[in-house]
Design an enzyme around this catalytic site. Structure first.
Site, PDB file in Angstrom:
ATOM      1  N   ARG A  88       0.811  -1.214   0.000  1.00 44.04           N
ATOM      2  CA  ARG A  88       0.000   0.000   0.000  1.00 44.04           C
ATOM      3  C   ARG A  88       0.843   1.262   0.000  1.00 44.04           C
ATOM      4  O   ARG A  88       0.294   2.360   0.031  1.00 44.04           O
ATOM      5  CB  ARG A  88      -0.862   0.001   1.256  1.00 44.04           C
ATOM      6  CG  ARG A  88      -2.340  -0.021   0.966  1.00 44.04           C
ATOM      7  CD  ARG A  88      -3.034  -0.142   2.274  1.00 44.04           C
ATOM      8  NE  ARG A  88      -4.386   0.268   2.211  1.00 44.04           N
ATOM      9  CZ  ARG A  88      -5.400  -0.564   1.996  1.00 44.04           C
ATOM     10  NH1 ARG A  88      -5.178  -1.833   1.761  1.00 44.04           N
ATOM     11  NH2 ARG A  88      -6.614  -0.116   2.011  1.00 44.04           N
ATOM     12  N   ARG A 127     -22.150  -0.024   1.183  1.00 44.73           N
ATOM     13  CA  ARG A 127     -21.689  -1.410   1.397  1.00 44.73           C
ATOM     14  C   ARG A 127     -22.196  -1.955   2.734  1.00 44.73           C
ATOM     15  O   ARG A 127     -22.207  -1.254   3.748  1.00 44.73           O
ATOM     16  CB  ARG A 127     -20.162  -1.459   1.384  1.00 44.73           C
ATOM     17  CG  ARG A 127     -19.634  -2.846   1.741  1.00 44.73           C
ATOM     18  CD  ARG A 127     -18.183  -3.015   1.429  1.00 44.73           C
ATOM     19  NE  ARG A 127     -17.322  -2.062   2.093  1.00 44.73           N
ATOM     20  CZ  ARG A 127     -16.021  -1.961   1.876  1.00 44.73           C
ATOM     21  NH1 ARG A 127     -15.438  -2.759   1.005  1.00 44.73           N
ATOM     22  NH2 ARG A 127     -15.303  -1.062   2.509  1.00 44.73           N
ATOM     23  N   ARG A 160     -19.244  -1.658   7.881  1.00 41.25           N
ATOM     24  CA  ARG A 160     -17.876  -1.637   8.416  1.00 41.25           C
ATOM     25  C   ARG A 160     -17.644  -0.341   9.183  1.00 41.25           C
ATOM     26  O   ARG A 160     -18.109   0.717   8.768  1.00 41.25           O
ATOM     27  CB  ARG A 160     -16.868  -1.756   7.263  1.00 41.25           C
ATOM     28  CG  ARG A 160     -16.316  -3.153   7.123  1.00 41.25           C
ATOM     29  CD  ARG A 160     -15.514  -3.351   5.873  1.00 41.25           C
ATOM     30  NE  ARG A 160     -14.405  -2.419   5.687  1.00 41.25           N
ATOM     31  CZ  ARG A 160     -13.505  -2.533   4.712  1.00 41.25           C
ATOM     32  NH1 ARG A 160     -13.589  -3.534   3.848  1.00 41.25           N
ATOM     33  NH2 ARG A 160     -12.524  -1.666   4.581  1.00 41.25           N
TER      34      ARG A 160
HETATM   35  P1  AP5 Z   1      -8.987  -2.898   3.180  1.00 44.61           P
HETATM   36  O1  AP5 Z   1      -9.881  -3.907   3.753  1.00 44.61           O
HETATM   37  O2  AP5 Z   1      -7.919  -3.324   2.247  1.00 44.61           O
HETATM   38  O3  AP5 Z   1      -9.921  -1.774   2.550  1.00 44.61           O
HETATM   39  P2  AP5 Z   1      -9.788  -0.842   1.261  1.00 44.61           P
HETATM   40  O4  AP5 Z   1      -8.522  -0.892   0.479  1.00 44.61           O
HETATM   41  O5  AP5 Z   1     -10.186   0.486   1.781  1.00 44.61           O
HETATM   42  O6  AP5 Z   1     -10.744  -1.493   0.272  1.00 44.61           O
HETATM   43  P3  AP5 Z   1     -12.188  -1.910   0.566  1.00 44.61           P
HETATM   44  O7  AP5 Z   1     -12.248  -3.258   1.189  1.00 44.61           O
HETATM   45  O8  AP5 Z   1     -12.932  -0.807   1.261  1.00 44.61           O
HETATM   46  O9  AP5 Z   1     -12.780  -1.937  -0.915  1.00 44.61           O
HETATM   47  P4  AP5 Z   1     -12.590  -2.976  -2.081  1.00 44.61           P
HETATM   48  O10 AP5 Z   1     -11.756  -2.352  -3.157  1.00 44.61           O
HETATM   49  O11 AP5 Z   1     -12.200  -4.337  -1.604  1.00 44.61           O
HETATM   50  O12 AP5 Z   1     -14.097  -2.984  -2.610  1.00 44.61           O
HETATM   51  P5  AP5 Z   1     -15.261  -4.090  -2.449  1.00 44.61           P
HETATM   52  O13 AP5 Z   1     -14.996  -5.223  -3.379  1.00 44.61           O
HETATM   53  O14 AP5 Z   1     -15.556  -4.408  -1.027  1.00 44.61           O
HETATM   54  O15 AP5 Z   1      -8.267  -2.069   4.346  1.00 44.61           O
HETATM   55  C1  AP5 Z   1      -8.967  -1.565   5.451  1.00 44.61           C
HETATM   56  C2  AP5 Z   1      -7.992  -0.881   6.393  1.00 44.61           C
HETATM   57  O16 AP5 Z   1      -7.017  -1.840   6.903  1.00 44.61           O
HETATM   58  C3  AP5 Z   1      -7.130   0.236   5.776  1.00 44.61           C
HETATM   59  O17 AP5 Z   1      -7.800   1.472   5.761  1.00 44.61           O
HETATM   60  C4  AP5 Z   1      -5.912   0.229   6.722  1.00 44.61           C
HETATM   61  O18 AP5 Z   1      -6.208   0.881   7.917  1.00 44.61           O
HETATM   62  C5  AP5 Z   1      -5.720  -1.256   7.008  1.00 44.61           C
HETATM   63  N1  AP5 Z   1      -4.819  -1.891   6.044  1.00 44.61           N
HETATM   64  C6  AP5 Z   1      -5.161  -2.822   5.107  1.00 44.61           C
HETATM   65  N2  AP5 Z   1      -4.098  -3.176   4.374  1.00 44.61           N
HETATM   66  C7  AP5 Z   1      -3.048  -2.444   4.844  1.00 44.61           C
HETATM   67  C8  AP5 Z   1      -1.678  -2.337   4.475  1.00 44.61           C
HETATM   68  N3  AP5 Z   1      -1.167  -3.049   3.441  1.00 44.61           N
HETATM   69  N4  AP5 Z   1      -0.890  -1.496   5.170  1.00 44.61           N
HETATM   70  C9  AP5 Z   1      -1.377  -0.780   6.206  1.00 44.61           C
HETATM   71  N5  AP5 Z   1      -2.679  -0.806   6.595  1.00 44.61           N
HETATM   72  C10 AP5 Z   1      -3.498  -1.628   5.911  1.00 44.61           C
HETATM   73  O19 AP5 Z   1     -16.480  -3.243  -3.075  1.00 44.61           O
HETATM   74  C11 AP5 Z   1     -16.994  -2.104  -2.402  1.00 44.61           C
HETATM   75  C12 AP5 Z   1     -18.522  -2.000  -2.635  1.00 44.61           C
HETATM   76  O20 AP5 Z   1     -18.756  -1.755  -4.017  1.00 44.61           O
HETATM   77  C13 AP5 Z   1     -19.283  -3.293  -2.302  1.00 44.61           C
HETATM   78  O21 AP5 Z   1     -20.522  -2.940  -1.750  1.00 44.61           O
HETATM   79  C14 AP5 Z   1     -19.466  -3.984  -3.668  1.00 44.61           C
HETATM   80  O22 AP5 Z   1     -20.643  -4.786  -3.701  1.00 44.61           O
HETATM   81  C15 AP5 Z   1     -19.546  -2.801  -4.608  1.00 44.61           C
HETATM   82  N6  AP5 Z   1     -18.945  -3.074  -5.923  1.00 44.61           N
HETATM   83  C16 AP5 Z   1     -17.767  -3.716  -6.171  1.00 44.61           C
HETATM   84  N7  AP5 Z   1     -17.512  -3.746  -7.492  1.00 44.61           N
HETATM   85  C17 AP5 Z   1     -18.539  -3.085  -8.103  1.00 44.61           C
HETATM   86  C18 AP5 Z   1     -18.846  -2.768  -9.469  1.00 44.61           C
HETATM   87  N8  AP5 Z   1     -18.027  -3.125 -10.469  1.00 44.61           N
HETATM   88  N9  AP5 Z   1     -19.973  -2.064  -9.713  1.00 44.61           N
HETATM   89  C19 AP5 Z   1     -20.813  -1.690  -8.702  1.00 44.61           C
HETATM   90  N10 AP5 Z   1     -20.581  -1.975  -7.404  1.00 44.61           N
HETATM   91  C20 AP5 Z   1     -19.461  -2.658  -7.099  1.00 44.61           C
END
Ligand code: AP5
Length: 216
Positions: A88, A127, A160
């Site tokens: 990241r 979500r 979340r």
């Molecule tokens: P993490 O869990 O990795 O969260 P994020 O990167 O913020 O990503 P999300 O899980 O929120 O989104 P996503 O891209 O997976 O989307 P999703 O498929 O769910 O990290 C959380 C926290 O942990 C960070 O903030 C940090 O604090 C810590 N952390 C994690 N990794 C770290 C690291 N390497 N270093 C340091 N700290 C770290 O989809 C989202 C929504 O959109 C869903 O409702 C879904 O149904 C919808 N959706 C998905 N695709 C589509 C589409 N094509 N069209 C319409 N809707 C869609």
């Protein structure tokens, strides 16, 4: 196949990771899921991670790098893996690079999912997730069959703790400042595969398949 999924919060990394890891039979390693599991179980790691995740900040690099190395050393990763949400920032990317180099391994693809900012905010605020089996829904685009209830295990869905607007905006800011530079970092290594993540889930997945091919 060794794959990294890159993209801002809400880009659909977790959604696409589910499909890729099933079809290509590789383990799904999500640092976010690892932190959430530990927070739920109130472990020492969970207590530490909670202080950062709830504010939308990154958990410190030394902690995160160690967790990923431990996970990658497991037997099920020997033929490939998908990293979701790691690395990241450049420090984490360099740490991963060194770890793999020491093992004579390399990353095959960095899938960079690109989505408009307004769409990201809509996706994250709508979500809902299942605290029991981890299934993900969206109140508009992917609602459960019965409102508020998981289709798979019948558990009550939750939001979340980092999907409130304040944390979402912070996470987007952290992405711009710390994670986006990885597009250039991996671009120089010729590993970036750009994907239009604004499209519906199935179309995004088709684009990914076309880019990474059928190799399993
Ligand atoms: P993490 O869990 O990795 O969260 P994020 O990167 O913020 O990503 P999300 O899980 O929120 O989104 P996503 O891209 O997976 O989307 P999703 O498929 O769910 O990290 C959380 C926290 O942990 C960070 O903030 C940090 O604090 C810590 N952390 C994690 N990794 C770290 C690291 N390497 N270093 C340091 N700290 C770290 O989809 C989202 C929504 O959109 C869903 O409702 C879904 O149904 C919808 N959706 C998905 N695709 C589509 C589409 N094509 N069209 C319409 N809707 C869609």
């Amino acid at each position: 196949m060794r794959v990294i999924l890159l993209g801002p919060p809400g880009a659909g990394k977790g959604t696409q990771a589910e499909r890729i890891t099933k079809d290509y039979e590789i383990p799904h390693i999500s640092t976010g899921d690892i932190f959430r599991y530990n927070i739920k179980n109130n472990t020492e790691l969970g207590k530490l991670a909670k202080q950062y995740t709830e504010k939308g900040l990154l958990v410190p690099d030394d902690v995160t790098n160690k967790i990923v190395e431990d996970r990658l050393s497991k037997d099920d990763c020997k033929d490939g893996f998908l990293l979701d949400g790691y690395p990241r920032n450049v420090v984490q990317a360099e740490s991963l690079g060194k770890y793999l180099e020491n093992k004579g391994l390399k990353i095959d693809h960095v899938l960079n999912i690109i989505v408009d900012r307004d769409e990201l905010v809509k996706r994250l605020s709508g979500r809902r997730v299942c605290p029991s089996c981890g299934a993900t829904y969206h109140i508009v685009t992917k609602p459960p069959k019965v409102e508020g209830i998981c289709d798979h295990c019948g558990e009550k869905l939750i939001q979340r703790t980092d999907d409130n607007i304040e944390s979402v905006l912070k996470r987007l800011e952290v992405y711009e400042d710390e994670t986006k530079p990885l597009v250039e970092y991996y671009g120089k290594l010729n590993l970036i595969r750009n994907i239009d993540g604004n499209k519906p889930v199935n179309e995004v997945y088709k684009e990914i398949q076309a880019l990474i091919g059928d190799e399993v």
